[in-house]
Design an enzyme around this catalytic site. Sequence first.
Site, PDB file in Angstrom:
ATOM      1  CB  CYS A 125      -0.907   0.012   1.225  1.00 25.32           C
ATOM      2  SG  CYS A 125      -0.011   0.133   2.786  1.00 25.32           S
ATOM      3  N   GLY A 126       2.071   1.172   0.539  1.00 27.18           N
ATOM      4  CA  GLY A 126       2.928   2.342   0.560  1.00 27.18           C
ATOM      5  C   GLY A 126       2.811   3.170   1.810  1.00 27.18           C
TER       6      GLY A 126
END
Length: 291
Positions: A125-126
């Site tokens: 997702c970062g």
Amino acid sequence: MTEETITAEAGNDALAFCEGARSLPVRGVRAGRQFAVQDWVADEVPVALEYNGVSHAVMLATPLDLEDFALGFSLSEGILDAPHELFAVEEERSEIGITLHLEVAGGPFARLKERRRTLTGRTGCGLCGTESLEHVARNLPVLPGGPTWRREAIGRAMSQFCQLQTLQQATGAVHAAAWCSAEGEVMWLREDVGRHNALDKLIGALAANGIEASTGFIAVTSRASFEMVQKTAMAGVSLLAAVSAPTSFAVATAQRARMTLVGFARQQDLVVYCHSDRLSLGSAAGAEHAH
């Protein structure tokens, strides 16, 4: 059916050495025939980044172009404002991974300590480890009007990807990020198992070599996540073209930075999600596009 041992003289088996990968024995079935071969598998190792002796992030990455990665990550994350603020990078390898010891200027280090966060394995997702929502949507540069890009230039760049992705050809497991000239010539390319890492390596390479990134555009083989948009904006590049789709958060981030965001860029086809005024669609008359 008896097992057939394939000793191919072409393809992956023809490579005597592939940097960033290792050769492993594999077995399988192809077109109804069993085979046993040596195949290339992309390297993925934990890479820790330490700033002036303080641990900041651990990423899963391909151990190539690590100095580019260290600089690009530092710039795209807003830790450094300019390449000269990174004084040195020392690489330390161990059985469990690689540590990059970065020596940075006092000002950036003081800012880093104020907003310290732990980013573990940010290949999904970062946002893993981000402490608050304020850290997600940080201030981005508003990109200038810049040049008008032609659809044909994007198509040309995307068509060059396959032949230039040597590690992907050998392993089928990595992403690439490329900086392309206004005419669509791929000038710089970096690969990694993580799409964010590939882009950081590219940004670092451009900065280290004094390339004016704003004169070209960036193309990536992945989807256009919000963070890919954010990193591209931090590099001062006004057009990002992705093979796959963007997310709504990515589009909103591109709109905020006044970046032209292109998805599904394959051969001469593409979809423009925002700021299409920078892009000439040429012969694709009648195609719908978003402003």
